[in-house]
Write a protein that holds these residues in place. Structure first.
Motif, mmCIF file in Angstrom:
data_model
loop_
_atom_site.group_PDB
_atom_site.id
_atom_site.type_symbol
_atom_site.label_atom_id
_atom_site.label_comp_id
_atom_site.label_asym_id
_atom_site.label_seq_id
_atom_site.Cartn_x
_atom_site.Cartn_y
_atom_site.Cartn_z
ATOM 1 N N TYR A 85 0.835 -1.201 0.000
ATOM 2 C CA TYR A 85 0.000 0.000 0.000
ATOM 3 C C TYR A 85 0.874 1.257 0.000
ATOM 4 C CZ TYR A 85 -3.852 -3.135 1.105
ATOM 5 O OH TYR A 85 -4.785 -4.129 1.064
ATOM 6 N N TYR A 86 1.964 1.240 0.793
ATOM 7 C CA TYR A 86 2.883 2.372 0.787
ATOM 8 C C TYR A 86 3.455 2.568 -0.616
ATOM 9 C CZ TYR A 86 2.975 2.479 5.930
ATOM 10 O OH TYR A 86 2.643 2.583 7.250
ATOM 11 N N ALA A 87 3.777 1.466 -1.287
ATOM 12 C CA ALA A 87 4.307 1.562 -2.648
ATOM 13 C C ALA A 87 3.309 2.243 -3.574
ATOM 14 C CB ALA A 87 4.649 0.166 -3.170
ATOM 15 N N ALA A 88 2.028 1.889 -3.449
ATOM 16 C CA ALA A 88 1.007 2.503 -4.291
ATOM 17 C C ALA A 88 0.860 3.983 -3.980
ATOM 18 C CB ALA A 88 -0.331 1.782 -4.100
ATOM 19 N N PHE A 89 0.875 4.345 -2.674
ATOM 20 C CA PHE A 89 0.723 5.755 -2.301
ATOM 21 C C PHE A 89 1.867 6.588 -2.867
ATOM 22 C CE2 PHE A 89 -1.395 4.192 1.881
ATOM 23 C CZ PHE A 89 -2.521 3.831 1.171
ATOM 24 N N HIS A 90 3.116 6.125 -2.660
ATOM 25 C CA HIS A 90 4.271 6.887 -3.125
ATOM 26 C C HIS A 90 4.318 6.951 -4.650
ATOM 27 C CE1 HIS A 90 5.802 7.431 0.824
ATOM 28 N NE2 HIS A 90 6.198 6.196 1.019
ATOM 29 N N SER A 91 4.002 5.838 -5.323
ATOM 30 C CA SER A 91 4.027 5.816 -6.792
ATOM 31 C C SER A 91 2.987 6.765 -7.367
ATOM 32 C CB SER A 91 3.790 4.391 -7.306
ATOM 33 O OG SER A 91 4.800 3.513 -6.864
ATOM 34 N N LEU A 92 1.812 6.790 -6.758
ATOM 35 C CA LEU A 92 0.748 7.669 -7.239
ATOM 36 C C LEU A 92 1.104 9.127 -6.993
ATOM 37 C CD1 LEU A 92 -2.045 7.814 -8.507
ATOM 38 C CD2 LEU A 92 -3.045 7.554 -6.232
ATOM 39 N N SER A 93 1.669 9.417 -5.824
ATOM 40 C CA SER A 93 2.032 10.790 -5.497
ATOM 41 C C SER A 93 3.155 11.306 -6.393
ATOM 42 C CB SER A 93 2.459 10.893 -4.027
ATOM 43 O OG SER A 93 2.810 12.215 -3.681
ATOM 44 N N SER A 94 4.133 10.441 -6.697
ATOM 45 C CA SER A 94 5.253 10.875 -7.533
ATOM 46 C C SER A 94 4.917 10.855 -9.016
ATOM 47 C CB SER A 94 6.474 9.974 -7.289
ATOM 48 O OG SER A 94 6.196 8.630 -7.670
ATOM 49 N N GLY A 95 3.876 10.135 -9.415
ATOM 50 C CA GLY A 95 3.576 9.969 -10.832
ATOM 51 C C GLY A 95 2.535 10.902 -11.388
ATOM 52 N N ILE A 96 1.832 11.637 -10.523
ATOM 53 C CA ILE A 96 0.800 12.556 -11.015
ATOM 54 C C ILE A 96 0.926 13.869 -10.249
ATOM 55 C CG2 ILE A 96 -0.967 11.777 -9.384
ATOM 56 C CD1 ILE A 96 -3.016 12.217 -11.585
ATOM 57 N N GLY A 97 0.680 14.953 -10.946
ATOM 58 C CA GLY A 97 0.810 16.254 -10.301
ATOM 59 C C GLY A 97 0.553 17.371 -11.281
ATOM 60 N N PHE A 98 1.173 18.527 -11.018
ATOM 61 C CA PHE A 98 0.881 19.716 -11.813
ATOM 62 C C PHE A 98 1.267 19.538 -13.275
ATOM 63 C CE2 PHE A 98 5.299 20.169 -10.632
ATOM 64 C CZ PHE A 98 5.890 20.743 -11.731
ATOM 65 N N GLN A 99 2.245 18.643 -13.583
ATOM 66 C CA GLN A 99 2.679 18.489 -14.976
ATOM 67 C C GLN A 99 1.564 17.931 -15.853
ATOM 68 O OE1 GLN A 99 3.510 16.514 -12.568
ATOM 69 N NE2 GLN A 99 3.418 14.382 -13.225
ATOM 70 N N ALA A 100 0.592 17.230 -15.247
ATOM 71 C CA ALA A 100 -0.540 16.715 -16.028
ATOM 72 C C ALA A 100 -1.400 17.845 -16.570
ATOM 73 C CB ALA A 100 -1.388 15.785 -15.157
ATOM 74 N N LEU A 101 -1.424 18.979 -15.871
ATOM 75 C CA LEU A 101 -2.270 20.088 -16.283
ATOM 76 C C LEU A 101 -1.788 20.752 -17.568
ATOM 77 C CD1 LEU A 101 -2.827 21.741 -12.779
ATOM 78 C CD2 LEU A 101 -4.232 20.017 -13.932
ATOM 79 N N VAL A 102 -0.542 20.476 -17.979
ATOM 80 C CA VAL A 102 0.022 21.106 -19.178
ATOM 81 C C VAL A 102 -0.177 20.230 -20.413
ATOM 82 C CG1 VAL A 102 2.070 22.324 -20.033
ATOM 83 C CG2 VAL A 102 1.757 22.033 -17.586
ATOM 84 N N LEU A 103 -0.679 19.014 -20.246
ATOM 85 C CA LEU A 103 -0.832 18.107 -21.386
ATOM 86 C C LEU A 103 -1.708 18.668 -22.506
ATOM 87 C CD1 LEU A 103 -1.057 14.578 -19.708
ATOM 88 C CD2 LEU A 103 0.754 15.452 -21.202
ATOM 89 N N PRO A 104 -2.810 19.413 -22.204
ATOM 90 C CA PRO A 104 -3.579 19.984 -23.322
ATOM 91 C C PRO A 104 -2.752 20.902 -24.208
ATOM 92 C CG PRO A 104 -4.868 20.046 -21.298
ATOM 93 C CD PRO A 104 -3.494 19.623 -20.917
ATOM 94 N N VAL A 105 -1.696 21.517 -23.674
ATOM 95 C CA VAL A 105 -0.831 22.367 -24.491
ATOM 96 C C VAL A 105 -0.117 21.513 -25.535
ATOM 97 C CG1 VAL A 105 1.124 23.957 -24.458
ATOM 98 C CG2 VAL A 105 -0.521 23.968 -22.565
ATOM 99 N N ALA A 106 0.326 20.309 -25.143
ATOM 100 C CA ALA A 106 0.960 19.400 -26.104
ATOM 101 C C ALA A 106 -0.026 19.005 -27.203
ATOM 102 C CB ALA A 106 1.484 18.160 -25.380
#
Length: 541
Positions: A85-106
């Protein structure tokens, strides 16, 4: 399966405080508990306990060695009580964030078809290399466990080339991401204040730099949590916030419909050179959206170390006679149990798969929904800026404020997990030089110093957002190329097999793509110029 414990002299390091001998203990009890373990005489309680644990580990599997027993004093390998469960929490936290909000620009730069193809290929590619790293964490049962990305890189490429090839991208992914989080989080704090206060507020608003300072102070306070396992709850909160604001932003944007005059054709350039630069910038933004590979080994060593309770020997009065000596005997060998039946990569991969299903359910709706709603009119800072630009008057202030607050929470929590490798590097120098754990006041000073350095960079270089494509190209090998070469070097697949061709092909393609992105974005900066305003941070909009 049987296992023998051979005579091994204690390593030349001092034990952590909880494992030091009592000063009142007689000289005989202070002797190494491993001395003479090859003899059949195990009359002492210490030898009975060690022999019992050794036999148990021999039945369930083999012992996995840490590279250095002093790792038990460092933040990444200090606590070994995590789980999948810790692995899932850390992986999710490190894998998604503000950089996803810029994808529509791409998407606005590449168009519908090519943007979806590139996003899908990049997602599958980085998931494959993530699987490689999960397997490489402990490539052979009973062998050395690679607990840090840099350690694996120097093992494969050598001490010199490992630092040359991997140090800059890895440090950027940690320190550079933390600086970007200060810019986004501090700017969002100012935006939240303006939303909550309104136009008639009489309070004097803080400047952008002052909001950066507020963010760093809160982040530095949270960073006093000692190790990676201790921030598992923080990662859960951050991951929940990221999923919530991504969902909220794309749902509101789609519900409000397309803006007037929207077009879905790729942004037209005045000449072929500008068109090529735009395409490379779009690819760089997609590459920048996938991060966290520099943390997967650190997460795995924390999350999958099983703890075993010792059945200590007792004397005639039923009191414990074996505690610190037995634990020192085992910890001084730096062993971490991992069985052949239940290898460590199995639960880690389960946690990663769960996390990346959620990540996909966030990235694709944000990218597709954001581009559908705003098309070629999407601002350079992404869908959150578009929400404020086009819907600040017809969307409730509660919705806007909640989304902004969730962005702030996610930035604060993501800062902790990306800063942890830097904290670990800072403390490693002290621990290796002094052969003792880092005192609490020095640990706190290291973390405050790192926050101050990031604050200085955020204030002095506020134009980092314009370098997203370039920085994505620099960090791309860590995600898409190096894991493939590491697999070939360590696992040594037979030449001509599918795994051999796949990893050499993907690794070479990743390095070539990184080179093209770096050159192309540098070319674009030279052609268009970089709007450099040192020590003049602009508002995050």
């Amino acid at each position: 399966m049987s296992s023998e414990v051979t005579s091994v002299p204690p390593p030349p390091v001092s034990a952590p405080p909880s494992q030091k001998q009592s000063p009142a203990a007689p000289a005989s009890s202070r002797a190494s508990p491993l001395r003479g373990m090859g003899t059949p005489n195990i009359a002492s309680p210490v030898r009975k306990a060690v022999a019992s644990v050794s036999g148990y580990l021999g039945e369930v599997g083999q012992m996995t060695r840490l590279a250095d027993p002093r790792d038990a004093w460092l933040p990444i390998t200090e606590s070994r009580s995590g789980n999948a469960y810790y692995a899932a929490f850390h992986s999710l936290s490190s894998g998604i964030g503000f950089q996803a909000l810029v994808l529509p620009v791409a998407f606005s730069l590449l168009g519908w078809t090519w943007a979806i193809i590139c996003l899908t290929v990049a997602f599958a590619w980085q998931l494959y290399t993530l699987w490689l790293l999960v397997k490489l964490h402990e490539p052979v049962a009973g062998g050395t466990r690679y607990s840090r990305y840099m350690y694996l890189a120097t093992t494969v490429f050598g001490e010199k080339w490992g630092k040359i090839l991997a140090l800059l991208p890895v440090m950027y992914l940690s320190a550079g991401t933390c600086t970007a989080l200060i810019i986004v989080g501090g700017g969002s704090m100012k935006l939240l204040f303006n939303i909550a206060c309104g136009e008639v507020c009489l309070a004097r608003p803080l400047t952008t730099v002052e909001w950066y300072l507020v963010f760093v102070c809160v982040a530095a306070l949270l960073s006093q949590l000692p190790n990676l396992n201790s921030i598992a709850g923080v990662s859960l909160v951050g991951a929940t916030a990221a999923v919530a604001y991504c969902t909220m932003i794309w749902v509101v944007s789609v519900a409000k419909g397309r803006v007037a005059g929207v077009s879905y054709d790729p942004v037209r350039a005045t000449d072929e050179e500008d068109g090529a630069i735009g395409i490379l910038n779009g690819l760089g933004i997609i590459a920048f959206a996938f991060r966290g590979h520099n943390l997967v080994l650190e997460i795995q060593v924390k999350s999958l170390s099983h703890s075993f309770r010792l059945h200590s020997a007792t004397d005639n009065d039923g009191k414990d006679k074996v505690t610190d000596e037995c634990m020192f005997a085992i910890n001084s060998q730096a062993t971490m149990p991992s069985t052949l039946k239940h290898p460590s990569h199995v639960p880690m991969w389960k946690g990663v798969k769960a996390a990346y299903v959620i990540i996909a359910l966030c990235l694709y709706p944000v990218a597709v929904g954001g581009f559908w709603a705003y098309g070629d009119q999407i601002p350079p800072n992404g869908i959150l800026s578009a929400l404020y630009k086009f819907h600040s008057q017809d969307v409730s202030r509660v919705v806007l404020g909640t989304a902004t607050l969730l962005v702030i929470v996610n930035c604060l929590t993501t800062y902790q997990i990306y800063a942890m490798p830097v904290f670990d590097n800072m403390e490693t120098g002290y621990v290796h030089k002094k052969n003792r754990p880092c005192p609490w006041w020095m640990r706190a000073g290291f973390r405050a110093l790192f926050g101050a350095i990031n604050l200085l960079i955020a204030v002095a270089l506020p134009f980092l957002s314009e370098l997203a494509g370039l920085l994505g190209g620099i960090s791309l090998p860590v995600t898409l190329a190096y894991p493939c070469f590491m697999w070939v070097a360590i696992m040594r697949p037979a030449k001509g097999t599918a795994m051999w061709y796949t990893n050499w092909g993907l690794g070479s393609l990743g390095m070539g793509l990184s080179f093209v992105l770096i050159v192309g974005n540098l070319w674009g900066l030279v052609e268009k110029g970089l709007h450099v305003k040192f020590f003049k941070p602009a508002d995050f909009q």
